[in-house]
Design an enzyme around this catalytic site. Structure first.
Site, mmCIF file in Angstrom:
data_model
loop_
_atom_site.group_PDB
_atom_site.id
_atom_site.type_symbol
_atom_site.label_atom_id
_atom_site.label_comp_id
_atom_site.label_asym_id
_atom_site.label_seq_id
_atom_site.Cartn_x
_atom_site.Cartn_y
_atom_site.Cartn_z
ATOM 1 N N HIS A 49 -8.180 -0.919 5.797
ATOM 2 C CA HIS A 49 -8.501 -2.206 6.431
ATOM 3 C C HIS A 49 -9.141 -3.117 5.379
ATOM 4 O O HIS A 49 -10.011 -2.654 4.624
ATOM 5 C CB HIS A 49 -9.451 -1.986 7.614
ATOM 6 C CG HIS A 49 -9.756 -3.244 8.338
ATOM 7 N ND1 HIS A 49 -8.857 -3.847 9.196
ATOM 8 C CD2 HIS A 49 -10.847 -4.069 8.296
ATOM 9 C CE1 HIS A 49 -9.385 -4.953 9.673
ATOM 10 N NE2 HIS A 49 -10.583 -5.109 9.137
ATOM 11 N N ASN A 73 0.831 -1.217 0.000
ATOM 12 C CA ASN A 73 0.000 0.000 0.000
ATOM 13 C C ASN A 73 0.859 1.258 0.000
ATOM 14 O O ASN A 73 0.542 2.235 -0.682
ATOM 15 C CB ASN A 73 -0.966 -0.009 1.193
ATOM 16 C CG ASN A 73 -2.227 -0.793 0.898
ATOM 17 O OD1 ASN A 73 -3.053 -0.371 0.089
ATOM 18 N ND2 ASN A 73 -2.366 -1.962 1.514
ATOM 19 N N GLU A 112 -7.445 -2.266 -2.655
ATOM 20 C CA GLU A 112 -6.795 -1.385 -1.663
ATOM 21 C C GLU A 112 -5.883 -0.401 -2.380
ATOM 22 O O GLU A 112 -5.836 0.789 -2.048
ATOM 23 C CB GLU A 112 -5.979 -2.210 -0.663
ATOM 24 C CG GLU A 112 -6.811 -3.073 0.269
ATOM 25 C CD GLU A 112 -5.960 -3.786 1.313
ATOM 26 O OE1 GLU A 112 -5.037 -3.167 1.863
ATOM 27 O OE2 GLU A 112 -6.214 -4.973 1.573
ATOM 28 N N GLU A 129 -9.783 6.514 18.540
ATOM 29 C CA GLU A 129 -9.164 5.725 19.614
ATOM 30 C C GLU A 129 -9.591 4.265 19.619
ATOM 31 O O GLU A 129 -8.988 3.448 20.301
ATOM 32 C CB GLU A 129 -9.479 6.367 20.972
ATOM 33 C CG GLU A 129 -8.704 7.647 21.168
ATOM 34 C CD GLU A 129 -8.933 8.248 22.528
ATOM 35 O OE1 GLU A 129 -9.378 7.511 23.429
ATOM 36 O OE2 GLU A 129 -8.670 9.444 22.680
HETATM 37 C C1 GAR Z 1 -3.268 -4.793 3.906
HETATM 38 O O1 GAR Z 1 -4.134 -5.796 3.426
HETATM 39 C C2 GAR Z 1 -3.991 -3.883 4.876
HETATM 40 O O2 GAR Z 1 -5.315 -3.648 4.531
HETATM 41 C C3 GAR Z 1 -3.891 -4.693 6.148
HETATM 42 O O3 GAR Z 1 -2.577 -5.197 6.134
HETATM 43 C C4 GAR Z 1 -2.159 -5.392 4.784
HETATM 44 C C5 GAR Z 1 -0.833 -4.704 4.601
HETATM 45 O O4 GAR Z 1 -0.318 -4.986 3.318
HETATM 46 N N1 GAR Z 1 -4.132 -3.869 7.306
HETATM 47 C C6 GAR Z 1 -4.822 -4.281 8.364
HETATM 48 O O5 GAR Z 1 -5.295 -5.414 8.466
HETATM 49 C C7 GAR Z 1 -5.021 -3.234 9.442
HETATM 50 N N2 GAR Z 1 -5.995 -3.643 10.394
HETATM 51 P P1 GAR Z 1 0.869 -4.121 2.728
HETATM 52 O O6 GAR Z 1 1.971 -4.108 3.781
HETATM 53 O O7 GAR Z 1 1.301 -4.855 1.492
HETATM 54 O O8 GAR Z 1 0.351 -2.737 2.438
#
Ligand code: GAR
Length: 212
Positions: free
Chosen positions: A109, A14, A174, A142
């Protein structure tokens, strides 16, 4: 020029989608000022270094969250950060951190919140048997995975899906959703009413009738 601060813990795809969107001008008048990781070996922090960006690793082991977050906030301030983007940052922020950047911290998320907050959101969706899941970009407050929603993208769950295939299709969305949400928030063309994010028409936008 707006300054972004990225926080990550792992792969960093991301973060790279955001960096690419800035490079091609989809997110205008912005730059990534600092990339911060709570894990020294995170692929995302290695990729940030390779792109020539400023990076900072915050040692997490054996430290209280408030102490670690104070170091992160100091680092963000040092780099004049206007908007903090959590990009796979797998720690809950302390109330002090959230208060330091009111309505200026975004998270992505991998579910349609409020469904499936917390860890393993894609596996939770499969286990529950939903037909549609997706991803959510929201402001951070929070509570875990809870703040005002900026935008969501839906992804159908296929009969053939396992956690890996579903996660991969959500991740594609995403990478579209996060840059789009950042551009919207940086434009300032919105209001929040209670929990609702309401976009305002951009003054530069071409009215639909005229665009035909
Ligand atoms: C992504 O799928 C993001 O949505 C998730 O972690 C991954 C990170 O991928 N985040 C969560 O679950 C937060 N609660 P990346 O390091 O390749 O961006």
């Amino acid at each position: 020029m707006k300054h972004l601060g990225i926080l990550l813990s792992g792969r960093g795809s991301n973060f790279l989608a955001i960096a690419d969107a800035i490079d091609r001008g989809q997110i205008e008048d912005a730059e990534i000022s600092i990339v911060i990781s709570n894990r020294a070996e995170a692929a995302g922090i290695v990729a940030a270094r390779a792109r020539g960006l400023a990076t900072h690793v915050v040692e997490a082991r054996g430290r209280k969250r408030a102490e670690q977050d104070a170091e992160i906030v100091a680092c963000l301030r040092q780099h004049d950060v206007d908007l903090v983007c959590l990009a796979g940052y797998m720690r809950l922020l302390s109330p002090e951190f959230v208060a330091a950047y009111p309505q200026a911290i975004l998270n992505i998320h991998p579910s349609l919140l409020p469904a499936f907050p917390g860890l393993d959101a894609q596996a939770q969706a499969l286990q529950y048997g939903v037909a549609v899941t997706g991803c959510t970009v929201h402001f951070v407050d929070e509570q875990l995975d809870h703040g005002v929603i900026v935008l969501q993208r839906a992804v159908p769950v296929l009969d053939s899906d396992d956690e890996a295939s579903l996660s991969a299709r959500i991740l594609e969305q995403e990478h579209v959703a996060y840059p789009e949400a950042i551009a919207l928030v940086l434009s300032g063309n919105y209001n929040t009413v209670d929990r609702r994010y309401i976009a305002r028409a951009s003054q530069n936008a071409t009215p639909i009738e005229e665009a035909k």
